[in-house]
Design an enzyme around this catalytic site. Structure first.
Site, PDB file in Angstrom:
ATOM      1  N   LYS A   1     -40.812 115.395  65.561  1.00  0.00           N
ATOM      2  CA  LYS A   1     -41.500 115.847  64.344  1.00  0.00           C
ATOM      3  C   LYS A   1     -42.892 115.215  64.241  1.00  0.00           C
ATOM      4  CE  LYS A   1     -40.055 118.143  61.417  1.00  0.00           C
ATOM      5  NZ  LYS A   1     -40.062 119.639  61.252  1.00  0.00           N
TER       6      LYS A   1
ATOM      7  N   THR B   1     -41.399 115.450  57.811  1.00  0.00           N
ATOM      8  CA  THR B   1     -40.366 114.591  57.204  1.00  0.00           C
ATOM      9  C   THR B   1     -40.868 113.158  57.048  1.00  0.00           C
ATOM     10  OG1 THR B   1     -38.267 113.505  57.734  1.00  0.00           O
ATOM     11  CG2 THR B   1     -39.452 114.419  59.580  1.00  0.00           C
ATOM     12  N   ASP B   2     -40.277 112.448  56.098  1.00  0.00           N
ATOM     13  CA  ASP B   2     -40.659 111.033  55.943  1.00  0.00           C
ATOM     14  C   ASP B   2     -40.203 110.188  57.136  1.00  0.00           C
ATOM     15  OD1 ASP B   2     -37.916 111.020  55.410  1.00  0.00           O
ATOM     16  OD2 ASP B   2     -38.068 109.928  53.509  1.00  0.00           O
ATOM     17  N   GLU B   3     -39.299 110.732  57.950  1.00  0.00           N
ATOM     18  CA  GLU B   3     -38.789 109.941  59.080  1.00  0.00           C
ATOM     19  C   GLU B   3     -39.872 109.628  60.116  1.00  0.00           C
ATOM     20  OE1 GLU B   3     -34.250 111.634  59.025  1.00  0.00           O
ATOM     21  OE2 GLU B   3     -35.005 110.577  60.755  1.00  0.00           O
TER      22      GLU B   3
ATOM     23  N   TYR C   1     -35.413 112.827  67.280  1.00  0.00           N
ATOM     24  CA  TYR C   1     -35.758 113.822  66.255  1.00  0.00           C
ATOM     25  C   TYR C   1     -37.099 113.492  65.601  1.00  0.00           C
ATOM     26  CZ  TYR C   1     -35.994 115.767  61.533  1.00  0.00           C
ATOM     27  OH  TYR C   1     -36.444 116.362  60.371  1.00  0.00           O
TER      28      TYR C   1
END
Ligand code: NAD
Ligand code: TDX
Length: 340
Positions: A155, A126-128, A151
């Protein structure tokens, strides 16, 4: 024939991916391994049950014995790892399951992929993992990792594990880092489906903070076409950002939803901000565009309309979810939606 282990295939993006592949490819056999957590729903895959190129197994990616058995029995050649705990707010309430599934689970898959010599391991990230942007700039694949929530930290840890398996064992790992997805079958805890369903029920729409946080939105099928390309052509050890250059403030999306549903802005309720709330995400997808000629097909406003219509037509799907035990637990835990 490729024999692909798809994990988390009963969730939002994974179920859309499986349907896409089974619809357009007859050279791929899919084993879907999913624990069926609150977010997993076999109704998403009802059309696939009788497909000769598909099998579902209920189970946990952390279960090494089960994962080993699946790799051996089905002679798995490729892995696409969607399985994850995926909701930031839940990770703030309790992080343990996030690290268990997202990090230890990914490690179990990587270990088995190494033993069984798979041809490609696609890690869905994810870009997060890049953290938060200021007013300007875009996340590139070379942007340093700076995850801010439990989270995104889980990741980012999984990404590092995957890259380490490539570096150390030459495992053909490829990572995709996609921006916020929306579309059919998204669990109604995420911004867009939650707001659509609350508006349809004339319930308040809880906006965190000032509502000016920005996310970069992509329709789920555009993401999945990118995943298919990376599965086929992604270079081992590489990371590919995926996004549709559709930056939107949360409040503007909410107003679009209310407008389409002909509901009043008075349903909007500003509530206490998410702790550690990332301000802005925006992604540079030039690498996948240039290398694989990928480009998104859906425009945000059109695909948002399509998504809203899907939720209107599929009320049975979400009514079963919002009346179920899984959301009750979440609601009882999440007491901090203080109106400001
Ligand atoms: P989701 O929560 O809708 O689905 C996750 C699926 O994984 C569910 O079916 C669940 O049952 C399954 N699962 C959870 N723990 C498991 C375990 N231990 N073993 C086996 N299965 C398990 O999530 P999603 O939105 O479809 O996201 C899929 C992937 O894409 C995730 O890895 C997420 O981090 C990533 N991602 C999501 C977005 C987004 O906007 N939704 C954006 C970028 C990346
Ligand atoms: O009730 C809400 N009110 C609100 O203002 C909810 C649920 C969200 N928000 C805000 C928080 C974010 O700024 O909307 C934005 C989007 O929130 P989410 O839908 O929870 O997504 P986000 O936190 O951005 O993370 C998502 O994108 C990246 C996915 O959940 C992740 O799985 C993915 O990796």
């Amino acid at each position: 024939m490729k024999k692909i282990l798809v994990t988390g295939g009963a969730g939002f993006i994974g179920s859309n991916f499986i349907k896409h592949i089974l619809h357009c490819r007859d050279d791929i056999f899919i084993v879907n391994l999913d624990k069926l957590t609150y977010a997993g729903n076999l109704e998403n895959l009802i059309d696939c049950v009788d497909n000769k190129n598909y099998v579902f197994i209920k189970g946990d990616i952390v279960n090494d014995e089960l994962v080993k058995y699946i790799f051996g029995k089905y002679e798995i050649t490729h892995v696409v790892n969607f399985a994850a705990e995926s909701h930031v707010d839940r990770s703030i309430l309790g992080s343990e399951i996030f690290f268990r599934t997202n990090v230890i689970g990914t490690n179990v898959l990587l270990e088995n992929a190494k033993v069984f010599n798979v041809e490609k391991f696609v890690q869905i990230s994810t870009d997060e993992v890049y953290g938060s942007l200021g007013k300007d700039g875009l996340f590139k694949e070379t942007t340093p990792l700076h995850p801010n929530s439990p989270y995104s930290a889980s990741k980012a840890s999984a990404d590092l594990a995957a890259l380490a398996f490539h570096h150390t064992y030459n495992l053909p790992v490829v990572i995709t880092r996609c921006s916020n997805n929306y579309g059919p079958y998204q669990f109604p805890e995420k911004l867009i489906p939650l707001m659509i369903i609350n508006a349809l029920n004339d319930k308040k729409l809880p906006v965190y903070g000032d509502g000016k946080n920005i996310r970069d939105w992509i329709f789920v099928s555009d993401h999945n076409i990118a995943v298919e390309l990376v599965l086929e052509r992604g270079k081992p050890g590489e990371v590919y950002n995926v996004g549709a250059s559709s930056e939107m403030k949360n409040i503007d999306i909410i107003k679009l939803i209310l407008e389409q549903l002909n509901k009043p802005d008075s349903l909007i309720e500003f509530v206490k901000d998410r702790p550690g709330h990332d301000r802005r995400y925006a992604i540079d997808s030039n690498k996948i565009k240039i290398e694989f000629d990928w480009k998104p097909s859906f425009k945000f406003q059109d695909a948002l309309k399509e998504t809203i219509n899907w939720y209107i037509k599929n009320q049975n799907w979400w009514e079963r979810i919002i009346s179920g035990d899984y959301l009750q637990y979440y609601k009882s835990q999440y007491t901090d939606r203080t109106v400001i």
